[in-house]
Design a protein around this motif. Sequence first.
Motif, PDB file in Angstrom:
ATOM      1  N   LEU A 297       0.833  -1.210   0.000  1.00  0.00           N
ATOM      2  CA  LEU A 297       0.000   0.000   0.000  1.00  0.00           C
ATOM      3  C   LEU A 297       0.866   1.257   0.000  1.00  0.00           C
ATOM      4  O   LEU A 297       0.620   2.203  -0.755  1.00  0.00           O
ATOM      5  N   LYS A 298       1.887   1.262   0.843  1.00  0.00           N
ATOM      6  CA  LYS A 298       2.761   2.440   0.941  1.00  0.00           C
ATOM      7  C   LYS A 298       3.552   2.658  -0.347  1.00  0.00           C
ATOM      8  O   LYS A 298       3.826   3.802  -0.729  1.00  0.00           O
ATOM      9  N   ASP A 299       3.911   1.570  -1.023  1.00  0.00           N
ATOM     10  CA  ASP A 299       4.653   1.688  -2.279  1.00  0.00           C
ATOM     11  C   ASP A 299       3.789   2.268  -3.402  1.00  0.00           C
ATOM     12  O   ASP A 299       4.314   2.848  -4.351  1.00  0.00           O
ATOM     13  N   ARG A 300       2.471   2.101  -3.281  1.00  0.00           N
ATOM     14  CA  ARG A 300       1.583   2.453  -4.377  1.00  0.00           C
ATOM     15  C   ARG A 300       0.806   3.751  -4.180  1.00  0.00           C
ATOM     16  O   ARG A 300       0.235   4.288  -5.122  1.00  0.00           O
ATOM     17  N   SER A 301       0.734   4.247  -2.944  1.00  0.00           N
ATOM     18  CA  SER A 301      -0.099   5.423  -2.670  1.00  0.00           C
ATOM     19  C   SER A 301       0.657   6.486  -1.888  1.00  0.00           C
ATOM     20  O   SER A 301       1.471   6.176  -1.014  1.00  0.00           O
ATOM     21  N   LYS A 302       0.339   7.749  -2.183  1.00  0.00           N
ATOM     22  CA  LYS A 302       0.932   8.871  -1.454  1.00  0.00           C
ATOM     23  C   LYS A 302       0.132   9.213  -0.199  1.00  0.00           C
ATOM     24  O   LYS A 302       0.565  10.037   0.616  1.00  0.00           O
ATOM     25  N   CYS A 303      -1.035   8.621  -0.049  1.00  0.00           N
ATOM     26  CA  CYS A 303      -1.866   8.900   1.125  1.00  0.00           C
ATOM     27  C   CYS A 303      -1.117   8.539   2.410  1.00  0.00           C
ATOM     28  O   CYS A 303      -0.280   7.630   2.423  1.00  0.00           O
ATOM     29  N   GLN A 304      -1.439   9.260   3.478  1.00  0.00           N
ATOM     30  CA  GLN A 304      -0.794   9.028   4.761  1.00  0.00           C
ATOM     31  C   GLN A 304      -1.537   7.928   5.523  1.00  0.00           C
ATOM     32  O   GLN A 304      -2.674   8.124   5.957  1.00  0.00           O
ATOM     33  N   LEU A 305      -0.900   6.768   5.660  1.00  0.00           N
ATOM     34  CA  LEU A 305      -1.523   5.657   6.374  1.00  0.00           C
ATOM     35  C   LEU A 305      -1.299   5.818   7.873  1.00  0.00           C
ATOM     36  O   LEU A 305      -0.164   5.956   8.323  1.00  0.00           O
ATOM     37  N   SER A 306      -2.387   5.795   8.626  1.00  0.00           N
ATOM     38  CA  SER A 306      -2.309   5.919  10.078  1.00  0.00           C
ATOM     39  C   SER A 306      -2.758   4.608  10.712  1.00  0.00           C
ATOM     40  O   SER A 306      -3.919   4.204  10.566  1.00  0.00           O
ATOM     41  N   ILE A 307      -1.828   3.935  11.372  1.00  0.00           N
ATOM     42  CA  ILE A 307      -2.139   2.677  12.042  1.00  0.00           C
ATOM     43  C   ILE A 307      -2.232   2.962  13.537  1.00  0.00           C
ATOM     44  O   ILE A 307      -1.229   3.303  14.167  1.00  0.00           O
ATOM     45  N   PRO A 308      -3.428   2.846  14.127  1.00  0.00           N
ATOM     46  CA  PRO A 308      -3.633   3.246  15.521  1.00  0.00           C
ATOM     47  C   PRO A 308      -3.180   2.173  16.502  1.00  0.00           C
ATOM     48  O   PRO A 308      -2.454   1.239  16.137  1.00  0.00           O
TER      49      PRO A 308
END
Length: 354
Positions: A297-308
């Motif tokens: 996911l991180k390799d493919r998207s610029k969105c900021q992933l937030s894992i709580p």
Amino acid sequence: MKKAKYRVLGVMSGTSLDGIDLVYVNFDYKDQWSYKILKAETSPYPINWQETLAAAINYSDESLQELNLKYTHYLAGVISQFIEKYNITDLDAVCSHGHTIKHEPQNQYTLQIGNLPQLAYLTGQKVICDFRMQDVKLRGQGAPLVPIGDRLLFSEYKYCLNLGGFANISTEEKGKRIAYDICAVNTVLNYYAKKLGKEFDEGGKLAAAGELNEKLLKQLNQLSFYKQKPPKSLGIEWVTAEVFPILEKYEEDIPTILHTYSVHIAQQIVDALDNSEDSSVLLTGGGAFNNFIIKELKDRSKCQLSIPSKELIDFKEALIFGLLGVLKIRDEVNTLSSVTGAEKDHSAGVIFEL
């Protein structure tokens, strides 16, 4: 006058069959909703219940009725043990999803077992349950139901993404909440991990060890569901009819299936995002612990992933079903037609008093 504070037990059993999630939570309303998880745990399914629930989709109507009653007794036992363990004496209600056996919204039918009146009697508690049927009767998908909680509790995020048995996403578009199922996740990954003697692919290590099969990936990405516009939802019936027949041709190399299917999951999710650096994504569900999928996911998207926190990852759905119950008590909307496609917003669920 409506109360401002509620203490409820949110109860959720997901399609991945890992167990029953229970969350004792305090909800507080002051201009907006806030929550505090007081206690939370998962009661794992014994192997016999895992096998029974997995096979139940093929049961006759009579056998399903028997199973419904038996499961209600089992569920009541799990709930009662939790209440006793933590000496809980102040519940406004038990808010229970039950366990989905069949989901056929196109036929105005969905079945979650464990939603019988006996649940209130056996637990000695007010019970709010059976949240999906009313929406299906209103010609909705009966799913997903969590987005009302995303709006009321997690509005600081552009997207709320859950990676459970299925991946689902919710966001606001032009003042309306939009949400839908994206693809199957743990319903597929766990199935193939078990063929290798594992309950699940811990950390995505099995997938990471496999190789990408471009031909398989292309076949998966061509599934017609992905071309449909929301509202749309998935059930195990779709996985059995559409996904497994494709994967069965490649079963001599399960790590490659896991690798390729995980890449497929990431591609389908990224297609649902806007790929903006300004967009934040709250990521929950068991798939949040799958390092291989997260990397893809991180390799493919610029969105900021937030894992709580692990607690919120594991128990967000049970938490929100607690909120759905509170909204039902207050006779307020807990199901959004913009999400499910129903004829109107409504307050779903059935209340069983003692």
